[in-house]
Design an enzyme around this catalytic site. Structure first.
Site, PDB file in Angstrom:
ATOM      1  N   TRP A 199      60.528  40.903  45.363  1.00 23.95           N
ATOM      2  CA  TRP A 199      59.425  41.638  44.945  1.00 23.95           C
ATOM      3  C   TRP A 199      58.556  42.132  46.023  1.00 23.95           C
ATOM      4  CZ3 TRP A 199      58.782  43.508  39.986  1.00 23.95           C
ATOM      5  CH2 TRP A 199      57.559  44.073  39.796  1.00 23.95           C
ATOM      6  N   GLU A 247      47.175  44.450  18.879  1.00 22.49           N
ATOM      7  CA  GLU A 247      48.651  44.964  19.183  1.00 22.49           C
ATOM      8  C   GLU A 247      49.481  43.813  18.914  1.00 22.49           C
ATOM      9  OE1 GLU A 247      49.621  45.774  23.205  1.00 22.49           O
ATOM     10  OE2 GLU A 247      47.674  44.825  24.054  1.00 22.49           O
ATOM     11  N   GLU A 272      38.967  44.905  25.713  1.00 17.71           N
ATOM     12  CA  GLU A 272      40.442  44.441  26.004  1.00 17.71           C
ATOM     13  C   GLU A 272      40.967  43.272  25.119  1.00 17.71           C
ATOM     14  OE1 GLU A 272      44.118  43.471  27.682  1.00 17.71           O
ATOM     15  OE2 GLU A 272      43.041  45.073  27.494  1.00 17.71           O
ATOM     16  N   LYS A 331      56.652  48.633  25.975  1.00 17.14           N
ATOM     17  CA  LYS A 331      55.957  48.326  27.395  1.00 17.14           C
ATOM     18  C   LYS A 331      55.484  49.492  28.311  1.00 17.14           C
ATOM     19  CE  LYS A 331      54.274  45.164  30.301  1.00 17.14           C
ATOM     20  NZ  LYS A 331      53.206  44.489  29.709  1.00 17.14           N
TER      21      LYS A 331
HETATM   22  C1  AGP Z   1      48.518  46.564  26.710  1.00 19.21           C
HETATM   23  O1  AGP Z   1      48.937  45.613  26.436  1.00 19.21           O
HETATM   24  C2  AGP Z   1      49.670  47.632  26.433  1.00 19.21           C
HETATM   25  N1  AGP Z   1      50.936  47.333  26.617  1.00 19.21           N
HETATM   26  C3  AGP Z   1      49.109  49.219  26.440  1.00 19.21           C
HETATM   27  O2  AGP Z   1      48.065  49.543  26.247  1.00 19.21           O
HETATM   28  C4  AGP Z   1      49.237  49.561  27.997  1.00 19.21           C
HETATM   29  O3  AGP Z   1      48.270  48.951  28.806  1.00 19.21           O
HETATM   30  C5  AGP Z   1      49.386  50.905  28.239  1.00 19.21           C
HETATM   31  O4  AGP Z   1      50.233  51.565  27.625  1.00 19.21           O
HETATM   32  C6  AGP Z   1      49.139  51.504  29.725  1.00 19.21           C
HETATM   33  O5  AGP Z   1      50.235  50.881  30.552  1.00 19.21           O
HETATM   34  P1  AGP Z   1      50.408  51.160  32.118  1.00 19.21           P
HETATM   35  O6  AGP Z   1      49.524  50.145  32.835  1.00 19.21           O
HETATM   36  O7  AGP Z   1      51.774  50.781  32.230  1.00 19.21           O
HETATM   37  O8  AGP Z   1      50.198  52.616  32.360  1.00 19.21           O
END
Ligand code: AGP
Length: 619
Positions: A84, A499, A492, A614
């Site tokens: 990584w 979620e 947050e 994700k």
């Molecule tokens: C957070 O837990 C979620 N998976 C979602 O709000 C996420 O933060 C959002 O889709 C932004 O994703 P990114 O940081 O990959 O752009």
């Protein structure tokens, strides 16, 4: 966060090593490599991309038999690595294993060597030639310099010259039956088999071969042969260590023994933050973000900073706004990317636009970055993924180093993003001279202490949080209240609760409460109040008193030793003390755990919540 694997024993080990890497691919997968020792010679194959490319390069995919380990008899000792990238681009040369000048000594390393620049200069002066841009290759040359026939002592001497956060393993062509490894902060474990031993970053790498594991602690060196492992400390004193029997099944193994990826990733936050800040704080009085390649003139000339992001990344940006304005005195505008891109924003050449996206692929954030760039702004991407689209849509890139995050609900990438916001705030202040040296050093040492404060808080709050979850997991609604830099923490915390537990949850600036949301309160409403020490704590305490007056339960998150919130709280959860601007990085931890425990008590799948992905690549 990389993955290392080593083997010494009686079996041909090429396939065993690559199979071990496959179990560690969650730690990093942008390039990989393997070195095998047979007939007194080390053979190495490295490949960019995932392990399928390494398999092909090693002739393991049934293609033409060109790769390694075709030696007869096949090698029974070797090292392997999945990368990584942190130092040096994603190239074959920068993939591990790395060799010394004579290619006799090979090493694989996970982590970061903080003093790599000065060691490289020293070794180059002494005639060593380097073939990669990495910090890790240093170790192979240090062992070469310290080697006088005893591999363990050469590794120990080199280990004592390094500074940073790492674990590494070494092999020497003159020692076909011995591997030596060492650990400083990054994980290292030995797998004990029948007349064979494994070295790995995590147990899943060898669990299919043996269930007997020996954990290596910080500051220890371990010498491994087919007959056994000898553990010594940095001074060479033998250390007794008990072998553990691992009872995990395959699925648990993927999660490193945790019940879910999210819970594992919550516990990986000390490492994620440590790796993210490590070499960017080379001393107690300076922040080094020279990797950004944004000229001091541009930073000095920035009229305004605009942060665009979505979801959790947006909340990290909000923390960043407070920190940057507080330290660098540059106005910071914050916007949700899906709004920013359609509001025809006023943006131009003396604006610095920061796009925060852990995946680097979120469509709205990418579009907002592109829009700003087309208007002439300097665009900086803050992302966790090397080579993601965001890195191509920006003028500069700052990487969080949280390793792969599998749980849909972001946790370790959030705290790593917040750590990057702090680095940026201090770096811009340093460039613009808005902080005096004493204050800058004070904040740098507080930042360096954060990984320990995060660990401390995770260890101390889990029971209290469990108690709250037990009491409240059947709740119909959660309200989160905060002020100033506590507000992004609330947002947050509420997002996590929504979620993964599917409970309607709202976060509000506490000062806004009497303008409406107070109507939501009754004796059944749990109200989580982020009341860590800050210039607005008094105001926050009176808001908490207002909430309690309506019979609602106040669960307050407070700075350890403060005690100021006791009379206004039904339950107080203390988080480790740090500078008030840095408090969000620890204050979020009990809120992550609360959402997690509530969701688990409701029997929900926290790693794959309903309706969520994700990475949101659609608009
Ligand atoms: C957070 O837990 C979620 N998976 C979602 O709000 C996420 O933060 C959002 O889709 C932004 O994703 P990114 O940081 O990959 O752009």
């Amino acid at each position: 966060m990389c993955g290392i694997v080593g083997y010494v024993g009686g079996r041909p080990c090429r396939d065993l090593l690559v199979a071990g890497l496959e179990k560690l691919e969650y730690r990093g997968y942008d390039s990989a490599g393997i070195s095998l020792l047979a007939d007194g010679r080390v053979e190495t194959v490295r490949a960019v991309g995932n392990l399928a490319n390494l398999r092909a390069a090693a002739g393991m995919d049934g293609g033409e038999d060109g790769g390694v380990a075709v030696a007869a008899p096949p090698a029974t000792i070797g090292l392997a690595h999945t990368r990584w990238a942190t130092h040096g681009r994603v190239t074959e040369e920068n993939a591990h294993p790395h060799g010394d000048c004579s290619d006799a000594i090979h090493i694989v390393l996970n982590g970061i060597v903080e003093n790599h620049s000065e060691l490289r200069a020293e070794l180059t002066e002494q005639g060593h030639s380097f073939s990669s841009e990495t910090d890790a290759e240093i170790v192979a040359h240090l062992i070469e310099r310290n080697y006088e026939g005893d591999l363990t002592e050469a590794v120990r001497a080199s280990f004592n010259e390094l500074r940073g956060h790492y674990a590494f393993a070494a092999m020497h062509a003159a020692h076909p039956d011995t591997l030596v490894a060492a650990r400083q902060e990054c994980p290292l474990v030995i797998g004990i088999g029948e007349d064979e031993l494994f070295i790995a970053s995590a147990i899943p790498a060898f669990l299919a071969q043996t269930r007997r594991a020996l954990a290596i602690e910080n500051g220890e060196v371990v010498t491994v042969t087919a007959a056994g492992a000898t553990v010594t400390d940095a001074a060479g004193t033998p250390v007794e260590r008990e072998v553990q029997d691992v009872s995990w099944d395959e699925e648990a193994a993927e999660k490193g023994g945790y019940e879910t990826f999210m819970r594992k990733e919550i516990d990986e936050q000390p490492d994620a933050v440590a790796e993210t800040i490590a070499d960017r704080l080379p001393s107690r009085d300076r922040v080094d973000l020279s990797e950004l390649e944004i000229s001091p003139e541009v930073i000095a000339g920035v009229r305004r900073i605009v942060i665009v992001a979505c979801g959790t990344s947006y909340h990290a940006g909000l923390v960043g706004r407070y920190a940057i304005e507080q330290w660098a005195r540059v106005p910071v505008e914050m916007d949700i990317a899906s709004e920013y891109r359609y509001r025809n924003p006023v943006v131009g050449s003396d604006d610095l636009v920061i796009g925060i996206t852990q995946s680097g692929e979120t469509a709205d954030t990418l579009a907002a970055m592109r829009l700003a760039r087309e208007q002439g702004a300097t665009v900086l991407a803050l992302t966790n993924i090397m080579g993601s689209q965001a890195t191509r849509d920006a003028d500069a890139v700052l990487y969080t180093r949280a390793g792969l995050e599998i749980g849909v609900a972001a946790t370790k990438t959030f705290t790593a993003q917040v750590a990057c916001m702090y680095l940026l705030g201090l770096w811009i202040a340093q460039q613009r001279g808005t902080l005096d040296d004493e204050r800058l050093s004070e904040l740098i040492s507080e930042l360096k202490a954060l990984p320990h404060k995060i660990q401390e808080t995770l260890d101390s709050v889990s029971e209290q949080v469990q108690a709250v979850a037990t009491a409240e997991h059947e709740g119909r609604f959660f309200l989160y209240l905060g002020r100033n830099i506590g507000l992004p923490v609330c947002l947050e915390g509420a997002l996590k609760m929504k979620e993964i537990s599917y409970i309607p949850s709202d976060a509000y600036a506490a000062g806004e409460m009497k303008h409406g949301p107070i109507a939501l309160l009754d004796e059944s409403t749990p109200v989580v109040c982020v009341a860590t020490d800050s210039p607005t704590l008094d105001k926050m305490l009176s808001n908490m008193a207002e909430v309690r007056a309506r019979g609602a339960d106040v669960i307050s998150i407070v700075t350890a030793g403060s005690g100021r919130a006791a009379e206004d709280s039904d339950l107080m959860i203390e988080v480790s003390r740090t500078d008030w601007v840095l408090q969000p990085i620890v204050a979020i931890l009990p809120l992550q755990l609360l959402a997690y425990d509530v969701a688990r008590m409701r029997g929900l799948n926290v790693d794959q919540p309903r309706n969520l992905a994700k990475t949101v690549t659609v608009e």
